[in-house]
Every structure is written in structure tokens, then in C-alpha cells.
Write a protein that holds these residues in place. Structure first.
Motif, PDB file in Angstrom:
ATOM      1  N   ARG A 196       0.814  -0.982  -0.097  1.00 59.83           N
ATOM      2  CA  ARG A 196       0.005  -0.069   0.026  1.00 59.83           C
ATOM      3  C   ARG A 196       0.907   1.282   0.036  1.00 59.83           C
ATOM      4  N   GLN A 197       0.464   2.199  -0.994  1.00 62.85           N
ATOM      5  CA  GLN A 197       1.278   3.416  -0.821  1.00 62.85           C
ATOM      6  C   GLN A 197       0.287   4.607  -0.587  1.00 62.85           C
ATOM      7  N   SER A 198       0.746   5.523   0.582  1.00 60.50           N
ATOM      8  CA  SER A 198      -0.111   6.335   0.688  1.00 60.50           C
ATOM      9  C   SER A 198       0.817   7.651   0.985  1.00 60.50           C
ATOM     10  N   LEU A 199       0.112   8.796   0.763  1.00 61.72           N
ATOM     11  CA  LEU A 199       0.931  10.221   0.742  1.00 61.72           C
ATOM     12  C   LEU A 199       1.525  10.060   1.905  1.00 61.72           C
ATOM     13  N   GLY A 200       2.877  10.453   1.897  1.00 68.12           N
ATOM     14  CA  GLY A 200       3.472  10.689   3.359  1.00 68.12           C
ATOM     15  C   GLY A 200       3.998   9.443   4.175  1.00 68.12           C
ATOM     16  N   GLN A 201       3.387   8.323   3.411  1.00 67.99           N
ATOM     17  CA  GLN A 201       3.700   7.157   4.459  1.00 67.99           C
ATOM     18  C   GLN A 201       4.388   6.229   3.598  1.00 67.99           C
ATOM     19  N   GLY A 202       4.811   6.214   2.320  1.00 64.52           N
ATOM     20  CA  GLY A 202       5.658   5.309   1.804  1.00 64.52           C
ATOM     21  C   GLY A 202       5.161   4.214   1.281  1.00 64.52           C
ATOM     22  N   LEU A 203       5.934   3.209   1.057  1.00 63.31           N
ATOM     23  CA  LEU A 203       5.167   1.894   0.580  1.00 63.31           C
ATOM     24  C   LEU A 203       5.303   0.910   1.751  1.00 63.31           C
ATOM     25  N   GLU A 204       4.041   0.465   2.054  1.00 62.15           N
ATOM     26  CA  GLU A 204       3.791  -0.598   3.178  1.00 62.15           C
ATOM     27  C   GLU A 204       3.408  -1.777   2.760  1.00 62.15           C
ATOM     28  N   PHE A 205       4.304  -2.822   3.374  1.00 59.37           N
ATOM     29  CA  PHE A 205       4.009  -4.328   2.994  1.00 59.37           C
ATOM     30  C   PHE A 205       2.785  -4.684   3.702  1.00 59.37           C
ATOM     31  N   LEU A 206       1.941  -5.326   2.879  1.00 60.34           N
ATOM     32  CA  LEU A 206       0.606  -5.947   3.426  1.00 60.34           C
ATOM     33  C   LEU A 206       0.686  -7.466   3.624  1.00 60.34           C
ATOM     34  N   ILE A 207       1.024  -8.149   2.479  1.00 55.43           N
ATOM     35  CA  ILE A 207       0.778  -9.542   2.596  1.00 55.43           C
ATOM     36  C   ILE A 207       1.689 -10.118   1.547  1.00 55.43           C
ATOM     37  N   TYR A 208       2.277 -11.457   1.618  1.00 59.70           N
ATOM     38  CA  TYR A 208       2.759 -12.172   0.463  1.00 59.70           C
ATOM     39  C   TYR A 208       2.462 -13.524   0.465  1.00 59.70           C
ATOM     40  N   PRO A 213       0.192 -18.009   3.669  1.00 59.16           N
ATOM     41  CA  PRO A 213       0.528 -16.403   3.336  1.00 59.16           C
ATOM     42  C   PRO A 213       1.222 -15.730   4.546  1.00 59.16           C
ATOM     43  N   ASP A 214       2.147 -14.893   4.240  1.00 57.98           N
ATOM     44  CA  ASP A 214       2.639 -14.094   5.387  1.00 57.98           C
ATOM     45  C   ASP A 214       1.803 -12.771   5.640  1.00 57.98           C
ATOM     46  N   LYS A 215       0.937 -12.955   6.471  1.00 58.39           N
ATOM     47  CA  LYS A 215       0.009 -11.722   6.579  1.00 58.39           C
ATOM     48  C   LYS A 215       0.267 -10.647   7.636  1.00 58.39           C
ATOM     49  N   SER A 216       1.591 -10.685   7.837  1.00 61.21           N
ATOM     50  CA  SER A 216       1.947  -9.680   9.161  1.00 61.21           C
ATOM     51  C   SER A 216       1.805  -8.195   8.960  1.00 61.21           C
ATOM     52  N   GLY A 217       1.523  -7.878   7.589  1.00 64.41           N
ATOM     53  CA  GLY A 217       1.489  -6.261   7.224  1.00 64.41           C
ATOM     54  C   GLY A 217       0.059  -5.991   7.286  1.00 64.41           C
ATOM     55  N   LEU A 218      -0.947  -6.789   7.096  1.00 65.43           N
ATOM     56  CA  LEU A 218      -2.390  -6.343   7.156  1.00 65.43           C
ATOM     57  C   LEU A 218      -2.395  -5.510   8.215  1.00 65.43           C
ATOM     58  N   PRO A 219      -3.120  -4.094   7.977  1.00 63.11           N
ATOM     59  CA  PRO A 219      -3.297  -3.341   9.059  1.00 63.11           C
ATOM     60  C   PRO A 219      -4.543  -3.627   9.978  1.00 63.11           C
ATOM     61  N   SER A 220      -5.401  -4.238   9.552  1.00 56.81           N
ATOM     62  CA  SER A 220      -6.495  -4.704  10.477  1.00 56.81           C
ATOM     63  C   SER A 220      -7.388  -5.820   9.988  1.00 56.81           C
ATOM     64  N   ARG A 277     -10.078  -5.948   8.926  1.00 55.45           N
ATOM     65  CA  ARG A 277     -10.924  -5.529   7.698  1.00 55.45           C
ATOM     66  C   ARG A 277     -10.260  -5.938   6.336  1.00 55.45           C
ATOM     67  N   PHE A 278      -9.028  -6.165   6.186  1.00 58.21           N
ATOM     68  CA  PHE A 278      -8.208  -6.355   5.277  1.00 58.21           C
ATOM     69  C   PHE A 278      -8.111  -8.057   5.044  1.00 58.21           C
ATOM     70  N   SER A 279      -8.119  -8.518   3.945  1.00 57.39           N
ATOM     71  CA  SER A 279      -8.100 -10.008   3.673  1.00 57.39           C
ATOM     72  C   SER A 279      -7.362 -10.114   2.091  1.00 57.39           C
ATOM     73  N   ALA A 280      -6.988 -11.066   1.975  1.00 53.91           N
ATOM     74  CA  ALA A 280      -6.500 -11.448   0.598  1.00 53.91           C
ATOM     75  C   ALA A 280      -6.471 -13.047   0.361  1.00 53.91           C
ATOM     76  N   GLU A 281      -6.647 -13.341  -0.882  1.00 50.75           N
ATOM     77  CA  GLU A 281      -6.587 -14.688  -1.186  1.00 50.75           C
ATOM     78  C   GLU A 281      -6.157 -14.938  -2.542  1.00 50.75           C
ATOM     79  N   ARG A 282      -5.132 -16.189  -2.890  1.00 53.59           N
ATOM     80  CA  ARG A 282      -4.741 -16.480  -3.976  1.00 53.59           C
ATOM     81  C   ARG A 282      -5.353 -17.787  -4.666  1.00 53.59           C
TER      82      ARG A 282
END
Lengths: 117, 112
Positions: A36-48, A55-62, A64-69
Motif C-alpha cells: 500500500r502506498q499512501s501520501l507521506g507514508q511510503g510503501l507499506e508491505f501488506l501480505i505475500y 501467506p505471510d499476513k504480518s503487514g495487514l493493518p486490521s 478488515r483487510f484480507s487477501a486470497e490467491r
């Protein structure tokens, strides 16, 4: 296609709605990442994802966020009950195998611009 | 915790002048190191990367970077900047788990 493909390229949604962002990695790449890239926050890892491993979900902020592949290829990032602070560019990337193990180059898509109003 | 520091938020150089963008990392072992460039509204493009061996690496668009272990630095250089180099530049490291950790970026402006 030859590169990482993301859709939609732009999304405007109302606060409280759910959104889904899609990523189609480079063919044959087993590792897939969301940032995720936000103004002033740079690039933030979410999941891989790497192959069939958990998956490594350690970067998900809450939660409310989920991902599947699915099928080791296409990935969907879902944000439930969107908030204004979720407004950002969501970047998907892929590499042949996990970059941290191999040093493989990570290739990025052009991102999905999410605006929550 | 592992981190990447790009101390310069914004740099302005004249076209034809030389450029050096700074990057320092904090990590116990030698990580894999990358520089990416992002033009407005675009995704990230890899400029160059360092894994091992020769500490001076060459990249695309005439860029090079030098890994200095003693300084934990991986500075990006270009001898003569072109107007088309105006963009945001990100230094990144891979820290073993697989994901990249990015610096906050340096925005480069080029004066005619």
C-alpha cells in the motif's frame, strides 16, 4: 500479458462499503505481494504468497483487510467496511520465487487507486 | 527492527549535473538491495540490484549504485541527469522473509 496486471486502476467507494482489488501476476511467478502506498507514508508491505505455503499476513493493518490467491495465480485483496484512511494506491507485485530467499527481482503492477469518500 | 533510510525527501538538480541519492539500511546481515524509480501515476520500475560480488552495480538509464558494507549504504548515482529522470526514487532491501522493505523515497526535480 507480460507484466503484472491490476484492476480496477481507479476505484471510488463510499465509506462502509466493501471493495475487491484484483491482481494477475506474471505467468510462472510463484510469489505474489501486496503493498500500500499512501501520501507521506511510503510503501507499506501488506501480505505475500509463496506457492502453496501459508501467506505471510504480518503487514495487514486490521482484520478488515484480507487477501486470497486462487490456483496459485490471480489474487484478490478485499477491504471490508472501508474507511477514509484506506484511501491509497494498492500495488501488487510478483517474483519468480520469494525475493528474500533468492534475491529475485520483484516486478510491480501500476496499482489500483482507491478513494474512500 | 530492520529499516531503510533515505535522508533526502526532495532533491533538485540542474540538467546535466551529477546526482547522488543516499540510502542507508539497518540489518544484521548483508541484505539484497534494490533501487526502484516511480514516475507520476506509474508503478515501480527496477533500476538496479545488488546481491553479492562487485560492490559497484550498473543499472538501466545510466544509473549505478555502490554498496558500502562499512557504512551500511547503497547510494544511487548518475553522472549527468536528464529532464526525464525527474521521478521518485525508492531504495529497498529484502530481509530474508521475502518481502521488500522500502525507504520513504526521494523525489527528484530537474531544473532546465
Amino acid at each position: 500479458g507480460a507484466g503484472v496486471s491490476q484492476s480496477p486502476s481507479n476505484k471510488v467507494t463510499e465509506k462502509g462499503k466493501d471493495v475487491e482489488l484484483r491482481c494477475d501476476p506474471i505467468s510462472g511467478h510463484t510469489a505474489l505481494y501486496w503493498y500500500r502506498q499512501s501520501l507521506g507514508q511510503g510503501l507499506e508491505f501488506l501480505i505475500y504468497f509463496q506457492g502453496n505455503s501459508a501467506p505471510d499476513k504480518s503487514g495487514l493493518p486490521s482484520d478488515r483487510f484480507s487477501a486470497e490467491r486462487t490456483g496459485g495465480s490471480v489474487s484478490t485483496l478485499t477491504i471490508q467496511r472501508t474507511q477514509q484512511e484506506d484511501s491509497a494506491v494498492y500495488l501488487c507485485a510478483s517474483s519468480l520465487v520469494l525475493s528474500g530467499i533468492s534475491g529475485n527481482t520483484i516486478y510491480f503492477g501500476e496499482g489500483s487507486w482507491l478513494t474512500v469518500v | 527492527a530492520q529499516s531503510v533510510t533515505q535522508p533526502d525527501i526532495h532533491i533538485t538538480v540542474s540538467e546535466g549535473a551529477s546526482l547522488e541519492l543516499r540510502c542507508n539500511y539497518s540489518y544484521g546481515a548483508t541484505p539484497y538491495l534494490f533501487w526502484y524509480v516511480q514516475s507520476p501515476g506509474q508503478g515501480l520500475q527496477l533500476l538496479l540490484k545488488y546481491f553479492s560480488g562487485d560492490t559497484l552495480v550498473q543499472g538501466i538509464k545510466g544509473f549505478e549504485a555502490e554498496f558500502k558494507r562499512s557504512q551500511s549504504s547503497f547510494n544511487l548515482r548518475k553522472p549527468s541527469v536528464h529532464w526525464s529522470d525527474a521521478a521518485e526514487y525508492f531504495c529497498a532491501v529484502t530481509v530474508g522473509q521475502g518481502n521488500l522493505i522500502f525507504g520513504k523515497g526521494t523525489k527528484l526535480s530537474v531544473k532546465p
